[in-house]
Design a protein around this motif. Structure first.
Motif, PDB file in Angstrom:
ATOM      1  N   MET A 215     -39.861 -51.990 -12.000  1.00 41.69           N
ATOM      2  CA  MET A 215     -38.812 -52.415 -11.071  1.00 41.69           C
ATOM      3  C   MET A 215     -38.721 -53.936 -10.955  1.00 41.69           C
ATOM      4  SD  MET A 215     -39.242 -49.598  -8.020  1.00 41.69           S
ATOM      5  CE  MET A 215     -38.048 -50.432  -6.962  1.00 41.69           C
ATOM      6  N   VAL A 216     -39.829 -54.630 -11.241  1.00 38.61           N
ATOM      7  CA  VAL A 216     -39.800 -56.093 -11.170  1.00 38.61           C
ATOM      8  C   VAL A 216     -39.766 -56.709 -12.563  1.00 38.61           C
ATOM      9  CG1 VAL A 216     -40.926 -56.200  -8.920  1.00 38.61           C
ATOM     10  CG2 VAL A 216     -42.324 -56.227 -10.995  1.00 38.61           C
ATOM     11  N   GLY A 217     -39.445 -55.876 -13.578  1.00 36.42           N
ATOM     12  CA  GLY A 217     -39.264 -56.384 -14.928  1.00 36.42           C
ATOM     13  C   GLY A 217     -40.524 -56.572 -15.726  1.00 36.42           C
ATOM     14  N   LEU A 218     -41.612 -55.912 -15.324  1.00 41.35           N
ATOM     15  CA  LEU A 218     -42.870 -56.007 -16.045  1.00 41.35           C
ATOM     16  C   LEU A 218     -43.177 -54.687 -16.748  1.00 41.35           C
ATOM     17  CD1 LEU A 218     -45.023 -57.902 -13.384  1.00 41.35           C
ATOM     18  CD2 LEU A 218     -43.974 -58.864 -15.441  1.00 41.35           C
ATOM     19  N   SER A 219     -44.132 -54.713 -17.655  1.00 42.17           N
ATOM     20  CA  SER A 219     -44.495 -53.523 -18.415  1.00 42.17           C
ATOM     21  C   SER A 219     -45.159 -52.487 -17.514  1.00 42.17           C
ATOM     22  CB  SER A 219     -45.448 -53.908 -19.554  1.00 42.17           C
ATOM     23  OG  SER A 219     -46.058 -52.778 -20.119  1.00 42.17           O
ATOM     24  N   SER A 220     -44.718 -51.242 -17.625  1.00 40.61           N
ATOM     25  CA  SER A 220     -45.335 -50.163 -16.850  1.00 40.61           C
ATOM     26  C   SER A 220     -46.778 -49.936 -17.291  1.00 40.61           C
ATOM     27  CB  SER A 220     -44.527 -48.873 -17.009  1.00 40.61           C
ATOM     28  OG  SER A 220     -44.431 -48.496 -18.379  1.00 40.61           O
ATOM     29  N   GLU A 221     -47.061 -50.185 -18.587  1.00 48.12           N
ATOM     30  CA  GLU A 221     -48.430 -50.027 -19.077  1.00 48.12           C
ATOM     31  C   GLU A 221     -49.379 -51.017 -18.393  1.00 48.12           C
ATOM     32  OE1 GLU A 221     -45.796 -50.198 -21.030  1.00 48.12           O
ATOM     33  OE2 GLU A 221     -45.759 -48.323 -22.174  1.00 48.12           O
ATOM     34  N   VAL A 222     -48.914 -52.257 -18.251  1.00 50.46           N
ATOM     35  CA  VAL A 222     -49.713 -53.263 -17.545  1.00 50.46           C
ATOM     36  C   VAL A 222     -49.932 -52.843 -16.097  1.00 50.46           C
ATOM     37  CG1 VAL A 222     -49.784 -55.660 -16.753  1.00 50.46           C
ATOM     38  CG2 VAL A 222     -48.943 -55.134 -19.048  1.00 50.46           C
ATOM     39  N   GLY A 223     -48.907 -52.289 -15.465  1.00 52.06           N
ATOM     40  CA  GLY A 223     -49.020 -51.842 -14.081  1.00 52.06           C
ATOM     41  C   GLY A 223     -50.081 -50.775 -13.900  1.00 52.06           C
ATOM     42  N   ALA A 224     -50.109 -49.793 -14.818  1.00 52.54           N
ATOM     43  CA  ALA A 224     -51.117 -48.739 -14.732  1.00 52.54           C
ATOM     44  C   ALA A 224     -52.517 -49.304 -14.888  1.00 52.54           C
ATOM     45  CB  ALA A 224     -50.846 -47.680 -15.803  1.00 52.54           C
ATOM     46  N   LEU A 225     -52.694 -50.240 -15.830  1.00 57.29           N
ATOM     47  CA  LEU A 225     -54.002 -50.852 -16.040  1.00 57.29           C
ATOM     48  C   LEU A 225     -54.442 -51.644 -14.807  1.00 57.29           C
ATOM     49  CD1 LEU A 225     -56.251 -51.444 -18.211  1.00 57.29           C
ATOM     50  CD2 LEU A 225     -55.032 -53.581 -18.637  1.00 57.29           C
ATOM     51  N   VAL A 226     -53.521 -52.386 -14.207  1.00 53.79           N
ATOM     52  CA  VAL A 226     -53.845 -53.197 -13.022  1.00 53.79           C
ATOM     53  C   VAL A 226     -54.256 -52.309 -11.853  1.00 53.79           C
ATOM     54  CG1 VAL A 226     -52.846 -54.716 -11.264  1.00 53.79           C
ATOM     55  CG2 VAL A 226     -52.438 -55.177 -13.684  1.00 53.79           C
ATOM     56  N   MET A 227     -53.562 -51.190 -11.649  1.00 56.77           N
ATOM     57  CA  MET A 227     -53.929 -50.288 -10.552  1.00 56.77           C
ATOM     58  C   MET A 227     -55.328 -49.718 -10.745  1.00 56.77           C
ATOM     59  SD  MET A 227     -51.467 -50.644  -8.568  1.00 56.77           S
ATOM     60  CE  MET A 227     -52.138 -49.529  -7.349  1.00 56.77           C
ATOM     61  N   GLY A 228     -55.664 -49.394 -11.983  1.00 58.84           N
ATOM     62  CA  GLY A 228     -57.023 -48.932 -12.245  1.00 58.84           C
ATOM     63  C   GLY A 228     -58.049 -50.019 -11.999  1.00 58.84           C
ATOM     64  N   LEU A 229     -57.706 -51.238 -12.384  1.00 61.60           N
ATOM     65  CA  LEU A 229     -58.608 -52.369 -12.187  1.00 61.60           C
ATOM     66  C   LEU A 229     -58.886 -52.620 -10.712  1.00 61.60           C
ATOM     67  CD1 LEU A 229     -60.151 -54.775 -13.380  1.00 61.60           C
ATOM     68  CD2 LEU A 229     -58.010 -56.054 -13.404  1.00 61.60           C
TER      69      LEU A 229
END
Length: 513
Positions: A215-229
């Motif tokens: 939604m903010v124009g970033l990769s969804s894959e990066v988002g999933a990794l960040v949430m796990g982190l």
């Protein structure tokens, strides 16, 4: 009809691969090619492709989320991890790029992206191999996983650069995400266990991380990794990772089916994949050379490099987004690398034992800090394996006033107060440096049967004449251990029952008195 066909093809080809002692992922790729060839004739609906693509994307998000749960930022900064990962990535990409430019006359950008995709190693295969052998926490396992995470981050960077997405000004809000950690921890506590824990993980990975970053124009894959982190240090992070494992694996089946359904290989694709399979040993040799250069002993360098010798499913993720024309030949190359790497990893320890004399010639004079020999001091009792069983045994001996020491291959379990030391008991060389003087008894509390057998044989070979006691999970494990030199075996579940009965008896006896 869609579900029946997809599940049936995946099941049949997965079972066939397992029967041939190959990773099921090889079977799933073959099932995708079979669906591509025969799907329309058996009634596969037209919407199968988009639906599989959606399920595959969910599987990738969960995969990255679980990687984030295991991510230790400090371990990634170790010179052996960061240096080996970046140097291998750079050298492999350079070699492949030059090869594609000279031999195939590809455009520079295509050659570079193909080379980068082939530089990665398989996270799924390495994690499965190391987990099945209980070596994820061993030195070579930790280094291999660290290298894989660096590679995965590089893959995500490539995807982000070439995705064509332009971050919105709201993307700056991601830097405030650490402030949400107390809220995320509270959600984990409220979810507790079982299905609500699984649902919490799925929501955080797919909805909050995946969709939120998109939604903010970033990769969804990066988002999933960040949430796990963000949840990596929560006490139940590993429980969440294990709870999501099955769901993630099922969804990732869709990813490999989707790859196979992208198109059938032609002669050129097969020749390209075979050429990459021939070049695969060079990938492992380069890892071995780099790990040796960073002062690892030959054994850990060999085991670590072998677990990293396979082309990566992340390369397919990159290709599916920005190299669609090369997806099919890359998929075949990945499948062939799995076929080659899987049996070699199963035989890794015996292969090293056979080639040890030749491989140790490459060792450097100095050693990695984690590979220093262990000095047991005045210990008379040694506990091998400091899980729940080993820790309980250690505390029992200590309470009885005995001088006790413990050894575990997970450095996180080392404890100066408890006198627990790092050591890989499956490493034959480890026993050559261990001073056994003063020991009168050794308790084998490791979960793996193979580690108990190796430790028993090496202890007796080193001249240990004291008592050797081993905990076992099944009765048929007793005879091989006795043949290896164990004096007595102890069925762990029986011991747990006896312990419960003793506590009950003590309570009843105390109340009666």
């Amino acid at each position: 009809m869609f579900e029946v066909l997809i599940l049936s093809f995946a099941f049949v080809f997965g079972i066939a691969a397992r029967h041939l002692n190959l990773p099921p992922l090889v079977g799933f790729l073959a099932a995708g090619f079979a669906l591509n060839a025969f799907g329309p004739s058996v009634g596969l609906p037209d919407e199968a492709g988009p639906l599989l693509e959606h399920l595959a994307h969910l599987g990738v998000l969960l995969l990255l989320f679980t990687i984030g749960l295991k991510l230790n930022i400090r371990s990634l900064a170790e010179p052996v991890v960061l240096g080996s990962a970046l140097l291998h990535l750079a050298l492999t990409a350079l070699i492949f790029t030059v090869g594609f430019l000279v031999l195939l006359s590809l455009p520079l950008e295509t050659a570079l992206l193909l080379a980068i995709a082939l530089s990665f190693s398989s996270t799924v295969l390495a994690a499965k191999v190391l987990e099945s052998k209980r070596e994820l926490r061993a030195l070579h396992g930790r280094i291999a996983i660290g290298i894989l995470i660096i590679q995965d981050l590089a893959a995500l960077a490539v995807l982000s650069i070439y995705s064509g997405q332009s971050p919105s000004p709201w993307a700056l809000l991601v830097f405030l995400l650490p402030l949400l950690r107390p809220v995320l921890y509270w959600l984990m506590s409220v979810a507790q266990h079982d299905e609500m824990l699984v649902l919490t993980g799925a929501v955080l990975a797919i909805a909050v991380g995946g969709m939120g970053f998109e939604m903010v124009g970033l990769s969804s894959e990066v988002g999933a990794l960040v949430m796990g982190l963000l949840l990596a240090h929560h006490p139940r992070a590993q429980e969440l990772s294990k709870a999501l494992w099955g769901l993630k694996e099922v969804l990732l089946i869709s990813f490999f089916l989707q790859i196979g359904m992208a198109g059938l290989p032609d002669t050129q694709a097969l020749l390209f994949a075979l050429a990459l399979a021939v070049a695969l040993p060079l990938k492992g040799l380069l890892f071995f050379a780099l790990l040796i250069a960073f002062r690892l002993r030959a054994r850990n360098a060999f085991l670590g490099s072998l677990s990293l010798t396979a082309y990566s499913e992340f390369g397919l993720i990159v290709a599916s987004s920005i190299l669609e024309a090369w997806l099919v030949p890359l998929a075949i190359a990945v499948a062939l690398s799995f076929v080659m790497a899987a049996p070699l990893n199963r035989l890794a320890h015996s292969l090293f034992d056979r080639w040890e004399r030749h491989l140790t010639r490459f060792e450097r004079g100095s050693r990695h800090p984690d590979e220093q020999p262990v000095n047991l001091g005045a210990a008379t009792v040694l506990v091998l394996g400091m899980g729940r069983t080993g820790s309980a045994a250690y505390d029992f001996f200590h309470d009885k006033g005995l001088e006790v020491a413990g050894i575990d291959s997970d450095p996180n379990k080392t404890d100066s107060q408890r006198r627990v030391f790092y050591g890989d008991i499956e490493d034959v060389g480890f026993w050559h440096h261990l001073d056994l003087d003063g020991l009168t008894a050794v308790t084998l509390a490791t979960p793996e049967m193979e580690s108990k057998l190796i430790a028993s044989r090496e202890l007796r070979k080193a001249g240990f004449t004291g008592q050797l006691i081993a905990g076992i999970h099944y009765q048929d494990e007793a005879e091989p251990l006795r043949d290896a030199g164990v004096d007595q075996t102890y069925l762990l579940m029986t011991g747990a029952g006896i312990g419960i009965a003793e506590k009950t008896w003590e309570k009843l006896h105390g109340d009666a008195s």
